[in-house]
Write a protein that holds these residues in place. Sequence first.
Motif, PDB file in Angstrom:
ATOM      1  N   ILE A 185       0.850  -1.141   0.074  1.00 12.46           N
ATOM      2  CA  ILE A 185      -0.031   0.030   0.092  1.00 12.46           C
ATOM      3  C   ILE A 185       0.770   1.266  -0.064  1.00 12.46           C
ATOM      4  CG2 ILE A 185      -1.932  -1.066   1.166  1.00 12.46           C
ATOM      5  CD1 ILE A 185      -0.885   0.182   3.719  1.00 12.46           C
ATOM      6  N   PRO A 186       0.339   2.249  -0.503  1.00  6.72           N
ATOM      7  CA  PRO A 186       1.023   3.412  -0.552  1.00  6.72           C
ATOM      8  C   PRO A 186       0.931   4.354   0.709  1.00  6.72           C
ATOM      9  CG  PRO A 186      -0.964   3.833  -1.903  1.00  6.72           C
ATOM     10  CD  PRO A 186      -0.712   2.455  -1.286  1.00  6.72           C
ATOM     11  N   ASP A 187      -0.134   4.236   1.640  1.00  5.62           N
ATOM     12  CA  ASP A 187      -0.530   5.060   2.717  1.00  5.62           C
ATOM     13  C   ASP A 187       0.532   5.154   3.598  1.00  5.62           C
ATOM     14  OD1 ASP A 187      -1.554   6.170   4.805  1.00  5.62           O
ATOM     15  OD2 ASP A 187      -3.553   5.436   4.608  1.00  5.62           O
ATOM     16  N   TYR A 188       1.008   6.394   4.014  1.00  5.81           N
ATOM     17  CA  TYR A 188       2.056   6.399   5.077  1.00  5.81           C
ATOM     18  C   TYR A 188       1.917   6.150   6.237  1.00  5.81           C
ATOM     19  CZ  TYR A 188       5.658   9.133   7.802  1.00  5.81           C
ATOM     20  OH  TYR A 188       6.559   9.378   8.669  1.00  5.81           O
ATOM     21  N   VAL A 189       0.573   6.503   6.931  1.00  2.00           N
ATOM     22  CA  VAL A 189       0.183   6.090   8.115  1.00  2.00           C
ATOM     23  C   VAL A 189      -0.056   4.441   8.222  1.00  2.00           C
ATOM     24  CG1 VAL A 189      -1.939   6.199   9.715  1.00  2.00           C
ATOM     25  CG2 VAL A 189      -1.268   8.092   8.256  1.00  2.00           C
ATOM     26  N   ILE A 190      -0.566   3.762   7.311  1.00  2.00           N
ATOM     27  CA  ILE A 190      -0.507   2.452   7.498  1.00  2.00           C
ATOM     28  C   ILE A 190       0.820   1.661   7.299  1.00  2.00           C
ATOM     29  CG2 ILE A 190      -1.579   0.508   6.531  1.00  2.00           C
ATOM     30  CD1 ILE A 190      -4.015   1.990   5.944  1.00  2.00           C
ATOM     31  N   LYS A 191       1.687   2.273   6.689  1.00  2.00           N
ATOM     32  CA  LYS A 191       3.109   1.903   6.507  1.00  2.00           C
ATOM     33  C   LYS A 191       3.751   2.041   7.938  1.00  2.00           C
ATOM     34  CE  LYS A 191       4.312   2.304   1.715  1.00  2.00           C
ATOM     35  NZ  LYS A 191       4.896   1.015   1.348  1.00  2.00           N
ATOM     36  N   MET A 192       3.573   3.303   8.396  1.00  2.00           N
ATOM     37  CA  MET A 192       4.257   3.530   9.556  1.00  2.00           C
ATOM     38  C   MET A 192       3.827   2.576  10.929  1.00  2.00           C
ATOM     39  SD  MET A 192       6.735   5.566   9.368  1.00  2.00           S
ATOM     40  CE  MET A 192       6.909   5.938  11.277  1.00  2.00           C
ATOM     41  N   GLY A 246      12.192   5.517   2.574  1.00  2.93           N
ATOM     42  CA  GLY A 246      11.509   5.651   1.379  1.00  2.93           C
ATOM     43  C   GLY A 246      10.051   5.851   1.359  1.00  2.93           C
ATOM     44  N   PHE A 247       9.358   5.832   2.582  1.00  2.00           N
ATOM     45  CA  PHE A 247       8.034   6.167   2.754  1.00  2.00           C
ATOM     46  C   PHE A 247       7.645   7.797   2.306  1.00  2.00           C
ATOM     47  CE2 PHE A 247       7.128   2.917   6.555  1.00  2.00           C
ATOM     48  CZ  PHE A 247       7.811   1.839   5.711  1.00  2.00           C
ATOM     49  N   ASP A 248       6.783   7.728   1.767  1.00  2.00           N
ATOM     50  CA  ASP A 248       6.490   9.124   1.235  1.00  2.00           C
ATOM     51  C   ASP A 248       5.368   9.864   2.281  1.00  2.00           C
ATOM     52  OD1 ASP A 248       5.318  11.573   0.019  1.00  2.00           O
ATOM     53  OD2 ASP A 248       4.905  10.600  -2.023  1.00  2.00           O
ATOM     54  N   PRO A 249       5.693  10.842   3.255  1.00  2.00           N
ATOM     55  CA  PRO A 249       4.768  11.299   3.988  1.00  2.00           C
ATOM     56  C   PRO A 249       3.675  12.177   3.448  1.00  2.00           C
ATOM     57  CG  PRO A 249       6.821  12.463   4.263  1.00  2.00           C
ATOM     58  CD  PRO A 249       7.119  11.281   3.082  1.00  2.00           C
ATOM     59  N   ASN A 250       3.656  12.350   2.178  1.00  2.00           N
ATOM     60  CA  ASN A 250       2.556  13.137   1.667  1.00  2.00           C
ATOM     61  C   ASN A 250       1.602  12.341   1.166  1.00  2.00           C
ATOM     62  OD1 ASN A 250       3.858  15.516   1.647  1.00  2.00           O
ATOM     63  ND2 ASN A 250       5.264  14.958   0.066  1.00  2.00           N
ATOM     64  N   GLN A 251       1.815  10.786   1.323  1.00  2.00           N
ATOM     65  CA  GLN A 251       0.721   9.761   0.751  1.00  2.00           C
ATOM     66  C   GLN A 251       0.123   9.247   2.077  1.00  2.00           C
ATOM     67  OE1 GLN A 251      -0.217   8.241  -1.965  1.00  2.00           O
ATOM     68  NE2 GLN A 251       0.795   9.764  -3.385  1.00  2.00           N
ATOM     69  N   LYS A 252      -0.521  10.164   2.781  1.00  7.27           N
ATOM     70  CA  LYS A 252      -1.171   9.738   4.032  1.00  7.27           C
ATOM     71  C   LYS A 252      -2.843  10.072   4.012  1.00  7.27           C
ATOM     72  CE  LYS A 252       1.203  13.140   6.921  1.00  7.27           C
ATOM     73  NZ  LYS A 252       1.829  13.580   8.038  1.00  7.27           N
ATOM     74  N   PHE A 253      -3.555   9.230   4.698  1.00  3.51           N
ATOM     75  CA  PHE A 253      -4.817   9.470   4.683  1.00  3.51           C
ATOM     76  C   PHE A 253      -5.179   9.219   6.124  1.00  3.51           C
ATOM     77  CE2 PHE A 253      -3.547   7.542   0.782  1.00  3.51           C
ATOM     78  CZ  PHE A 253      -4.004   8.478  -0.448  1.00  3.51           C
ATOM     79  N   ASP A 254      -6.101  10.188   6.534  1.00  3.01           N
ATOM     80  CA  ASP A 254      -6.402  10.162   8.010  1.00  3.01           C
ATOM     81  C   ASP A 254      -7.444   8.780   8.143  1.00  3.01           C
ATOM     82  OD1 ASP A 254      -7.354  10.670  10.527  1.00  3.01           O
ATOM     83  OD2 ASP A 254      -8.528  12.284  10.054  1.00  3.01           O
ATOM     84  N   ASP A 255      -7.035   8.055   9.040  1.00  2.00           N
ATOM     85  CA  ASP A 255      -7.875   7.017   9.495  1.00  2.00           C
ATOM     86  C   ASP A 255      -8.676   7.195  10.625  1.00  2.00           C
ATOM     87  OD1 ASP A 255      -6.179   6.924  11.649  1.00  2.00           O
ATOM     88  OD2 ASP A 255      -5.476   4.765  11.262  1.00  2.00           O
ATOM     89  N   GLY A 256      -8.451   8.398  11.192  1.00  2.00           N
ATOM     90  CA  GLY A 256      -9.620   8.577  12.207  1.00  2.00           C
ATOM     91  C   GLY A 256      -8.969   8.352  13.584  1.00  2.00           C
ATOM     92  N   TRP A 257      -7.757   8.044  13.870  1.00  2.00           N
ATOM     93  CA  TRP A 257      -7.339   7.660  15.025  1.00  2.00           C
ATOM     94  C   TRP A 257      -5.908   8.802  15.401  1.00  2.00           C
ATOM     95  CZ3 TRP A 257      -8.321   3.864  18.361  1.00  2.00           C
ATOM     96  CH2 TRP A 257      -9.261   2.962  17.958  1.00  2.00           C
ATOM     97  N   GLY A 258      -5.642   9.507  14.376  1.00  2.00           N
ATOM     98  CA  GLY A 258      -4.661  10.605  14.770  1.00  2.00           C
ATOM     99  C   GLY A 258      -3.301  10.225  14.877  1.00  2.00           C
ATOM    100  N   ILE A 259      -2.775   9.003  14.663  1.00  2.00           N
ATOM    101  CA  ILE A 259      -1.458   8.491  14.683  1.00  2.00           C
ATOM    102  C   ILE A 259      -0.883   9.027  13.427  1.00  2.00           C
ATOM    103  CG2 ILE A 259      -0.067   6.679  14.991  1.00  2.00           C
ATOM    104  CD1 ILE A 259      -1.799   5.438  16.773  1.00  2.00           C
ATOM    105  N   PHE A 260       0.361   9.543  13.413  1.00  2.00           N
ATOM    106  CA  PHE A 260       1.422   9.701  12.228  1.00  2.00           C
ATOM    107  C   PHE A 260       0.968  10.856  11.324  1.00  2.00           C
ATOM    108  CE2 PHE A 260       2.345   5.261  13.457  1.00  2.00           C
ATOM    109  CZ  PHE A 260       3.682   5.683  13.857  1.00  2.00           C
ATOM    110  N   THR A 261      -0.209  11.444  11.965  1.00  2.00           N
ATOM    111  CA  THR A 261      -0.787  12.796  11.221  1.00  2.00           C
ATOM    112  C   THR A 261      -0.537  14.047  11.647  1.00  2.00           C
ATOM    113  OG1 THR A 261      -2.960  12.810  12.629  1.00  2.00           O
ATOM    114  CG2 THR A 261      -2.899  11.297  10.521  1.00  2.00           C
ATOM    115  N   ASP A 262      -0.496  15.094  11.013  1.00  2.00           N
ATOM    116  CA  ASP A 262      -0.411  16.379  11.218  1.00  2.00           C
ATOM    117  C   ASP A 262      -1.213  16.830  12.677  1.00  2.00           C
ATOM    118  OD1 ASP A 262       0.801  17.345   7.901  1.00  2.00           O
ATOM    119  OD2 ASP A 262       1.849  16.318   9.859  1.00  2.00           O
TER     120      ASP A 262
END
Length: 153
Positions: free
Chosen positions: A79-86, A137-153
């Motif tokens: 997957i490309p999603d930064y949050v899930i990758k992290m 190599g993770f792209d922090p611009n590829q993140k989607f809010d999953d509603g939990w607030g982890i690894f988001t701005d």
Amino acid sequence: MWDDFDDEDPDFDGDEDFDFQKQQDRIYQHPLMKKAKEIVGLTRALVGSLDEARKELYGSIMMEDAMVMSAKFAGAESIPDYVIKMEKATLMKIHAKSLNSMTYQLAMEETHAEEHLELLRTAIEEYRKLFIEWIKGFDPNQKFDDGWGIFTD
């Protein structure tokens, strides 16, 4: 009830251009996955040589730690999603550290020759170094809010 599929597009019927086999080959040929598989093999050998009491006490924990490291990698690479990758990377790190700690527990109990335990420790250290390069190599611009607030701005 948890529903991880709430945000999926109901009109999505598959990507005709997606080559599953190519994606799977890419994941399984990645150096981090290869190292994770090596760790599974080393762990299996160590657990297999434990006496029955220690095998019952430590065996399933050690095997779970080793297997989660490769399973979470495969999920993160898919997957490309930064949050899930992290999230998956964090779990990989936790399980690698736990498995490494178990080698010291076994050393304290004098269950194995130090050289055998050191083989697994060395593989985990090599995994750690590959892991550090991988997460760069993770792209922090590829993140989607999953509603939990982890690894988001």
